[in-house]
Design an enzyme around this catalytic site. Sequence first.
Site, short mmCIF file in Angstrom:
data_model
loop_
_atom_site.label_atom_id
_atom_site.label_comp_id
_atom_site.label_asym_id
_atom_site.label_seq_id
_atom_site.Cartn_x
_atom_site.Cartn_y
_atom_site.Cartn_z
N ASP A 167 0.83 -1.21 0.00
CA ASP A 167 0.00 0.00 0.00
C ASP A 167 0.86 1.25 0.00
OD1 ASP A 167 -2.05 1.82 0.17
OD2 ASP A 167 -2.32 1.57 2.33
N LYS A 225 1.64 7.89 0.65
CA LYS A 225 2.14 7.95 2.01
C LYS A 225 3.52 8.61 2.06
CE LYS A 225 -0.08 3.57 3.33
NZ LYS A 225 -0.90 4.04 4.45
N ARG A 268 -11.11 -0.51 2.83
CA ARG A 268 -12.57 -0.64 2.92
C ARG A 268 -13.19 -0.83 1.54
NH1 ARG A 268 -12.49 4.99 5.89
NH2 ARG A 268 -10.47 4.04 6.35
#
Length: 485
Positions: free
Chosen positions: A255, A262, A336
């Site tokens: 991720d 990030k 999600r």
Amino acid sequence: MKVVFRTSDAPLPRLVARLVAQDALPSDLDAVVREGASAARFAGKAGQVFEAFVAGDSGVKRLALAGMGKADAADRSASLEKAGAALTAKYLTSGETSLAIDFSGSGLSGAEAASVLFGARLRGWRHDVYRTKLSDEQKPSLTEIVAVNAPEGAAATWEIESALAEGIEFTRELVAEPANIIYPESFVERAKARLEGTGVEILVLGLKEMSELGMGALLGVAQGSVREPKLLAMRWKGADVDKPTAFVGKGVTFDTGGISIKPAGGMEDMKWDMGGAGAVAGTMLALAKRKAKADVIGVCGLVENMPDGNAQRPGDVVTSMSGQTVEVINTDAEGRLVLCDALTWVQKEYSPKTIVDLATLTGAMIISLGHEYGGMFANDDDLAAKLDAAGKTSGDKLWRFPLGPSYDKLIDSPIADMKNVGPRYGGSITAAQFLQRYIDKGVAWAHLDIAGMVWADKPGQTWDKGATGFGVRVLDRYVRDVLEA
């Protein structure tokens, strides 16, 4: 070498005397060991290890005393696991190749002796695959642990617990591997290889199948990567019931955050963002290996979240398999989006009565609970209570958080059915509220946010630094206590 157990409330000389009688060690061993242990402040506490070298007719013998805590301790099983783990931690790279644990005089039951062995085995797991320049002193030397004078029932219990240990180790393996080794396709292939011959039924969906099913939320996350997404379903049908139980895991094999990228510092840790999927795969292996009398489906939504020219953008609107639309405010809230389509699919395909999903979903959960508990959200009080009990018994502890309409409205979108993030506050709760919108009426559901638990920066009770295998034990215990009861 030989190990003997001592509780913190048992006299040391009596236990050592048993070793003297069995091994024909010097008659003055009691005094030598007693005085040495006293000088070292060995009191039989759980995890304490005292080592002595004694001369005998056949040469010098290495002896260790292992503390296992008070016999009436409330957390007896955890204390015994800690005792076994302490032995492995001390002797794993010591040069010893074999450890004989003598249970005579310990007063342990068969199940309790198995707890010692369980802790010893788990603490011995290491991921040294890519370390090519370890010195001999750094390499593990301990290859076997032998139970001597094991109590009645220990062998039968150990057969079950060793299956659980294998599942935990598999989860650790998946979580520890770097993202260039474990990605959606290779995750599937490794799971197939480990589950081969166990009786687990496997179904895999690729890009084409998921596109046809309308999994726009999951595929939106994956579209920035050259790695094709996969949906892995594993079914262990060990019982004939009306409706199965489903475990669903978030499997973001790496991720970056996508376009909402990030910070560079610490991004390498995001190889473990598939810890939920890893826990599901490990649980399915454990259930199959111990022939659990339960009907369980494990589903892993597997994607890689990358920021290339085809990646989804903040502000994009995607349509999930359920038909509900999502405005993507932050591409780093991708878990999600993966889970919502996996949840919809498992409900349409199998109609489970109960669903538990696991995900390294939010950094907010680490802020809330640190690295001591996994967060739990549930739409059913009975399910929550059973998972809480399973967590306490297994050691994979959970802490329940609230759900409610007041939080739900925080993710309403002005242009779609919902946003994928709410405001900064209550981030773990609004993530759970998002997932709850995909649970069918009448289905008991729990969401476990295990972001703070799948990886450890320091050694724990039964693990070294790195992957912990969190999630497998609580799911396995739930199956034992609820589905197999």
